[in-house]
Design a protein around this motif. Structure first.
Motif, mmCIF file in Angstrom:
data_model
loop_
_atom_site.group_PDB
_atom_site.id
_atom_site.type_symbol
_atom_site.label_atom_id
_atom_site.label_comp_id
_atom_site.label_asym_id
_atom_site.label_seq_id
_atom_site.Cartn_x
_atom_site.Cartn_y
_atom_site.Cartn_z
ATOM 1 N N CYS A 1 -7.378 -2.635 2.427
ATOM 2 C CA CYS A 1 -7.069 -1.217 2.674
ATOM 3 C C CYS A 1 -7.532 -0.388 1.481
ATOM 4 C CB CYS A 1 -5.601 -0.975 2.968
ATOM 5 S SG CYS A 1 -5.278 0.797 3.193
ATOM 6 N N CYS B 1 0.836 -1.204 0.000
ATOM 7 C CA CYS B 1 0.000 0.000 0.000
ATOM 8 C C CYS B 1 0.874 1.257 0.000
ATOM 9 C CB CYS B 1 -0.873 -0.032 1.249
ATOM 10 S SG CYS B 1 -1.896 1.439 1.464
ATOM 11 N N HIS C 1 -0.280 -3.907 5.282
ATOM 12 C CA HIS C 1 -1.553 -4.014 5.996
ATOM 13 C C HIS C 1 -2.710 -4.377 5.073
ATOM 14 C CE1 HIS C 1 -1.988 0.700 5.799
ATOM 15 N NE2 HIS C 1 -2.258 0.142 4.648
HETATM 16 ZN ZN LIG Z 1 -3.145 1.024 3.156
#
Ligand SMILES: [Zn+2]
Ligand SMILES: [Zn+2]
Length: 345
Positions: free
Chosen positions: A165, A49, A71
């Motif tokens: 995410c 990310c 994550h």
């Molecule tokens: Zn993220």
């Protein structure tokens, strides 16, 4: 499937120096103390990310080195605490940007635990016991069950990873701000977040879901001063996903909104937003806001919608040991649209 006493290894690809975020070393770590609502997960995939890059380069401030980022995690449950009610060993599950919160504040109690002011981020956070949380470029993760999500059978683990995410960051504001039939949605920046924003807006049956002329990479160079004119008075909602602030033409973006339209910022660039003219806000009575990840209820809803409507993650899968290459690719803006690392430790 593995039993409760599976011996998990606790190690991951850690950054040791923010000046060399692409030189990671396999590093052992100690997870937080296991509590009765905790779940241990053997990691199979982890997305890369933009937040990982901001963190490990020091762009967001202090980094607790050595640090394992990541994550957007999926895998299988290998251990559940005595008070866990939602999961059993062997379940296919995921973890997103948080692994814990205070569980008792108004936000946690009201189903907005992603906005808990004491939230424990999946990595680079400190638990009350002093343990630093470590993320998903790793063999395993421990999380409270509130922050663990069952993955629908129709979604593969590698497809589901970046939804935890990037996907939810795009989905939550669509839901909050009334996307649906009769509404038109504009998306600025087509990358990890933007490609989900467009697909979820369509899956939610918005009348119109358009990528604005400013792409994730080309908007800085746009010489077209009149770009906003062709979109004037078009959108009820704009999601801005670009990851640098200074060149975002906010005052022009407001022109493309209908009366009382909303522009919601989703990315978290290192730098500050450009100056905003009050005239451009008031001219159409528009609102500027932000949105952070999403609640568990929204994540479950998003995963169900993705499974039902065939929302697809555009991913490039790499072995986890090539995480350095993924980080270089992210920094260079090469990825279309997400790297997903397949665990190999
Ligand atoms: Zn993220
Ligand atoms: Zn809380």
């Amino acid at each position: 499937m593995s039993s409760d006493n599976t011996k998990l290894q606790w190690k991951g690809y850690a950054v040791h120096d923010t000046k060399h975020p692409d030189q990671l070393k396999v590093t052992e770590f100690k997870p937080k103390v296991f509590e009765d609502k905790d779940i241990d997960i053997k990691i199979e995939y982890c997305g890369v990310c933009g937040s990982d890059i901001h963190t490990i380069t020091g762009g967001w401030g202090e980094v607790k080195l050595p640090l394992i980022a990541g994550h957007e995690i999926t895998g299988h449950v290998v251990r559940v605490g005595s008070k866990v009610t939602e999961f059993k060993v062997g379940d296919r599950v995921g973890v997103g940007a948080h692994v814990g919160s205070c569980y008792s504040c108004q936000r946690c109690q009201g189903g907005a635990e992603n906005y808990c002011l004491k939230a424990i981020h999946t990595y680079n956070s400190v638990y009350p016991d002093g343990t630093v949380s470590q993320g998903g470029y790793a063999s395993a993760i421990r999380a409270n069950e509130l922050f663990v999500f069952p993955i629908p059978d129709a979604l593969s683990l590698e497809q589901a990873s970046p939804m935890l995410c990037a996907g939810i960051t795009a989905y939550s504001p669509l839901r909050t701000h009334g996307a649906g039939p009769g509404k038109s949605v504009g998306v600025i920046g087509i990358g990890g977040l933007g490609h989900y924003a467009l697909q979820f807006a369509k899956a939610m049956k918005c009348d119109k879901a358009d990528a604005l002329a400013l792409g994730a990479n080309d908007f800085v160079d746009t010489g077209d001063k009149d770009w906003a004119k062709k979109w004037t008075d078009t959108f009820d909602l704009i999601l801005c996903t670009v990851n640098v602030s200074q060149h975002i033409p906010l005052n022009d973006i407001f022109l493309t909104l209908k009366v009382h339209g909303r522009c919601i910022m989703l990315a978290l660039p290192d730098d500050a937003l450009p100056p905003i003219s009050s005239f451009s806000l008031t001219a159409s009575g528009v609102l500027l806001g932000g949105s952070l990840i999403g609640s568990k209820a929204e994540i479950l809803e998003m995963l169900a919608l993705a499974a039902k409507e065939g929302v697809k993650s555009y991913i490039e899968v790499l072995p986890m040991k090539e995480v350095g290459k993924a980080i270089q690719g992210m920094k260079a803006g090469k990825v279309r649209y997400r790297y997903v690392l397949k665990a190999d430790i």
